[in-house]
Design an enzyme around this catalytic site. Structure first.
Site, PDB file in Angstrom:
ATOM      1  N   HIS A   8       0.794  -1.222   0.000  1.00 32.49           N
ATOM      2  CA  HIS A   8       0.000   0.000   0.000  1.00 32.49           C
ATOM      3  C   HIS A   8       0.838   1.290   0.000  1.00 32.49           C
ATOM      4  O   HIS A   8       0.755   2.084  -0.917  1.00 32.49           O
ATOM      5  CB  HIS A   8      -0.901   0.025   1.233  1.00 32.49           C
ATOM      6  CG  HIS A   8      -1.774  -1.184   1.405  1.00 32.49           C
ATOM      7  ND1 HIS A   8      -2.912  -1.418   0.664  1.00 32.49           N
ATOM      8  CD2 HIS A   8      -1.667  -2.226   2.264  1.00 32.49           C
ATOM      9  CE1 HIS A   8      -3.476  -2.547   1.062  1.00 32.49           C
ATOM     10  NE2 HIS A   8      -2.743  -3.064   2.023  1.00 32.49           N
TER      11      HIS A   8
HETATM   12  O1  RIB Z   1      -4.998  -0.154   4.687  1.00 33.49           O
HETATM   13  C1  RIB Z   1      -3.596  -0.137   4.524  1.00 33.49           C
HETATM   14  C2  RIB Z   1      -2.981   0.947   5.347  1.00 33.49           C
HETATM   15  O2  RIB Z   1      -3.217   0.713   6.733  1.00 33.49           O
HETATM   16  C3  RIB Z   1      -1.449   1.003   5.202  1.00 33.49           C
HETATM   17  O3  RIB Z   1      -1.026   2.332   5.352  1.00 33.49           O
HETATM   18  C4  RIB Z   1      -0.968   0.177   6.342  1.00 33.49           C
HETATM   19  O4  RIB Z   1       0.356   0.557   6.767  1.00 33.49           O
HETATM   20  C5  RIB Z   1      -1.963   0.533   7.402  1.00 33.49           C
HETATM   21  O5  RIB Z   1      -1.565   1.771   7.981  1.00 33.49           O
END
Ligand code: RIB
Ligand code: CA
Length: 316
Positions: free
Chosen positions: A241
């Protein structure tokens, strides 16, 4: 990216394995002048993510201050994600102990200082709950003009990942996300639409491990750990992500970016924290986000491998 001047950058996040990988990537971007790292509770408690941030700074030999942010959302109670990131928030490989003192400034004070002192507009890259950034905007609206862009990992125009409707970062602090969405600032959003396509497969991170330098080894082992829970959920690789919020700024050409008006659902029994897009302009609102909704996955992976290769000969 501006070809002439370095871009002053603040990294704000909740490391977290993918935050950590995003920061490894950011540290290799020649155009970036990382001015500060600020931490926010999310993947784990504030204490744990701050300790992790300081260890990442040591690993990367960065001479950058880490400032501790908010230990809870603006309104909600804190939710954390030990199922993904472990009890420490960054379980897996051994990391060096912090080699810099924690800043005496809070995250908001640090952000304020960087904005006031910077001659160039500052880019904020937020990869956790958006609490610190919202608190900055609420406390110092006069500093909005010093912010060039806010690039976030958060949201999902088609689905959530913590609830059916909401992605984790937004759900942790919907009021913060709403504050940013209505700030009038240049905003870029990497939601699940792109990050669930930004899948790094085991054979991809074996390329990183094979680079055989200490940072690449740590990154590969972060993927090893992160994959444990992802695999249990049926994924064949890691949705990577947070690096999307960095990479889409630097190499937008490998991403599919659309301009939409997006608002944040604050109420609703099932959909609090949803990011709701107006795809056809029916709301009458002008787009407020550049929404990153797709990518060339192979080029994404190649950029991560290239970043890790730049630590040849590194020691910690
Ligand atoms: O949903 C994914 C996000 O939530 C990413 O930033 C992960 O590190 C968590 O913070
Ligand atoms: Ca994160």
């Amino acid at each position: 990216m501006n070809q002439n001047k370095k871009i002053p950058v603040i990294l704000d996040g909740d490391p977290g394995h993918d935050d950590a990988i995003a920061w490894v990537l950011a540290s290799t971007i020649p155009d970036f002048d990382i001015k500060a790292i600020t931490t926010v509770a999310g993947n784990q408690t504030l204490e744990k993510v701050t300790y992790n941030a300081r260890r990442i700074v040591s690993l990367l030999h960065l001479d950058i201050e880490v400032a501790k942010g908010r230990n809870r959302p603006l309104v909600s109670d804190l939710i954390i994600a030990p199922n993904f990131h472990g009890e420490t928030g960054l379980d897996g490989p051994r990391l060096p102990e912090p080699d810099h003192e924690l800043s005496k400034l809070s995250a908001i004070e640090m952000m304020e200082k960087v904005l006031r002192e910077s001659e160039e507009k500052v880019t904020i890259i937020s990869t956790g709950a958006q609490t610190n950034v919202a608190a900055l905007l609420l406390a110092h609206p006069e500093l909005k003009e010093k912010i060039g862009r806010i690039s976030t990992m958060g949201g999902g125009l088609r689905n959530g990942n913590w609830t059916a409707g909401a992605e984790f970062n937004i759900l942790v602090d919907p009021e913060a996300a709403y504050t940013i969405a209505h700030s009038g600032l240049p905003l870029q959003m990497c939601g699940l639409d792109v990050t669930e396509q930004a899948i790094v497969y085991p054979e991809d991170w074996e390329r990183i491990r094979a680079l055989n330098n200490p940072v690449a080894k740590v990154v590969a082992e972060w993927f090893d750990f992160f994959f444990i829970h992802m695999k249990s959920l049926g994924w064949k690789g890691c949705c990577t992500h947070d690096p999307c919020a960095v990479m889409s700024l630097v190499w937008p050409e490998i991403f599919d970016i659309r301009d939409y008006y997006v608002d944040i659902e604050l109420s609703g029994r099932y959909c609090r924290g949803a990011t709701v897009a107006d795809y056809n302009g029916s709301s009458g609102n002008k787009p407020n986000f550049r929404c990153v909704v797709g990518l060339d996955r192979q080029k994404f992976v190649d950029k991560l491998v290239e970043a890790c290769a730049s630590f040849e000969g590194w020691e910690f």
